[in-house]
Design an enzyme around this catalytic site. Structure first.
Site, PDB file in Angstrom:
ATOM      1  CD1 TRP A  13      -2.098  -2.095   0.416  1.00  0.00           C
ATOM      2  CD2 TRP A  13      -2.896  -1.254   2.325  1.00  0.00           C
ATOM      3  NE1 TRP A  13      -3.127  -2.906   0.829  1.00  0.00           N
ATOM      4  CE2 TRP A  13      -3.635  -2.409   1.999  1.00  0.00           C
ATOM      5  CE3 TRP A  13      -3.214  -0.566   3.493  1.00  0.00           C
ATOM      6  CZ2 TRP A  13      -4.676  -2.882   2.793  1.00  0.00           C
ATOM      7  CZ3 TRP A  13      -4.250  -1.029   4.288  1.00  0.00           C
ATOM      8  CH2 TRP A  13      -4.980  -2.178   3.935  1.00  0.00           C
ATOM      9  CE  LYS A  14       4.689   1.323  -4.233  1.00  0.00           C
ATOM     10  NZ  LYS A  14       5.212   1.815  -5.514  1.00  0.00           N
ATOM     11  CD  GLU A 106       8.018   3.509  -3.597  1.00  0.00           C
ATOM     12  OE1 GLU A 106       7.561   3.438  -2.441  1.00  0.00           O
ATOM     13  OE2 GLU A 106       7.331   3.267  -4.614  1.00  0.00           O
ATOM     14  N   GLY A 241       1.551  -2.493  -6.426  1.00  0.00           N
ATOM     15  CA  GLY A 241       1.537  -1.199  -5.748  1.00  0.00           C
ATOM     16  C   GLY A 241       0.164  -0.565  -5.836  1.00  0.00           C
ATOM     17  N   GLY A 242       0.021   0.445  -6.699  1.00  0.00           N
ATOM     18  CA  GLY A 242      -1.231   1.201  -6.826  1.00  0.00           C
ATOM     19  C   GLY A 242      -2.474   0.344  -6.980  1.00  0.00           C
TER      20      GLY A 242
END
Length: 262
Positions: A13-14, A106, A241-242
Site C-alpha cells: 500500500w506504500k 523506494e 503497488g497502486g
C-alpha cells in the site's frame, strides 16, 4: 516443480490509507473475493499496510478469520534501543505480522538503503520469524550500463549472504524503469531475470530452496497483464503497488486464473 509453490499476490500500500480506511479496504476485499467464490488456498494474499494500520488490520483479520497474510513495509536492523522512529522485527512479530518488505526500490532511492543494509534487514527479519520479501531491481541507467539482470542478481547475492539453509524467503523483482511508468516489463524479460534470480537462490541456498522459494514480479502489474506474467515458469506471483488500493482491481489480480483461463 512449480506445483510446490503457491502463488502469492502481495499488496504494497506504500504511504496510503489511515487505519480506518485500511479496515474498510480489507473488509471490502474479503467480501469481493468471497462473492467471486475465490478459493483462498489456491492463491496466497498478503497486504502490507503502513505501520499505523497494522494493529487495526490484525485485529480485523483475527476477528473475522480473514485468510490474508499481514505484512509490514520495512523494519529496523535493531531489536530495540535509542533509535527514534524505528520499528523492530520483535514488535512486528508480536502483531502476528508474517512478512516484511525489504529493500524496496523506494527505500533504496529515498533512504539510501544499500545492499549491506538490505542484508542486515534480511537477517533482522529472519531472527524474529518474519519472511523477508527481498526486493531487487535495476534502473534504466543500470539496464543500459550493465545489461539485463546483472544488478538484481548482484543485489540478491549480497542479501542472501548469511541466510541459513531452510529459511523461508520471498524475492521480488522490480524493474525500477517500469514502476509507475505504466510500462511493464514484457513477461519474457521478467521471466529471464526471475530465472536468473532462482539460480542465485539455488547457488546460495540449494535445490530445495530454489524449488520452493516464490519469486514475484513487481512493476506496473494490472488485472489485464497479470495472467501473462503468471504463465511464466519462474514467476510465482506479484508485488502490486497502486492496484492494491482498488478493491475491484486487486480482487481481479488475485483471481487471475479465473478471468483468463490460465
Amino acid at each position: 516443480m512449480g506445483m510446490t509453490r503457491t502463488p502469492l499476490i502481495a499488496g504494497n500500500w506504500k504511504m496510503n490509507l489511515d487505519h480506518l480506511q485500511a479496515v474498510a479496504l480489507v473488509q471490502k476485499l474479503h467480501w469481493s473475493l468471497k462473492d467471486a467464490a475465490h478459493e483462498f488456498d489456491s492463491v496466497d494474499v498478503t497486504v502490507f499496510p503502513p505501520f499505523t494500520d497494522l494493529r487495526s488490520v490484525q485485529t480485523l483479520i483475527d476477528a473475522d478469520k480473514i485468510p490474508f497474510g499481514l505484512g509490514a513495509q520495512d523494519l529496523s536492523v535493531h531489536d530495540s534501543g535509542a533509535y527514534t522512529g524505528e520499528i523492530s522485527g520483535e514488535f512486528l512479530a508480536k502483531l502476528s505480522v508474517g512478512s516484511v518488505i525489504i529493500g524496496h526500490s523506494e527505500r533504496r532511492e529515498y533512504h539510501a538503503e544499500d545492499d549491506a543494509v538490505v542484508a542486515a534487514k534480511t537477517q533482522a527479519a529472519l531472527k524474529h520469524g518474519l519472511v523477508p520479501v527481498i526486493c531487487v531491481g535495476e534502473t534504466s541507467e543500470d539496464l543500459e550500463k550493465f545489461g539485463a539482470s546483472a544488478v538484481p542478481v548482484g543485489q540478491l547475492e549480497t542479501a542472501l549472504e548469511n541466510v541459513p539453509d531452510g529459511a523461508e524467503i520471498v524475492v521480488a523483482y522490480e524493474p525500477v524503469w517500469a514502476i509507475g511508468s505504466g510500462q511493464a516489463a514484457t513477461p519474457e524479460q521478467a521471466q529471464d531475470v526471475c530465472q536468473k534470480l532462482r539460480e542465485v537462490i539455488r547457488a546460495k541456498l540449494g535445490d530445495d530452496a530454489a524449488a520452493s522459494t516464490r519469486v514475484l514480479y513487481g512493476g506496473s502489474v494490472k488485472s489485464g497483464n497479470i495472467a501473462s506474467f503468471m504463465r511464466e515458469p519462474d514467476i510465482d506471483g506479484a508485488l502490486v503497488g497502486g492496484g492494491s488500493l482498488k478493491v475491484d482491481e486487486f480482487s481481479a489480480i488475485v483471481r487471475y486464473g479465473k478471468h483468463v483461463g490460465v
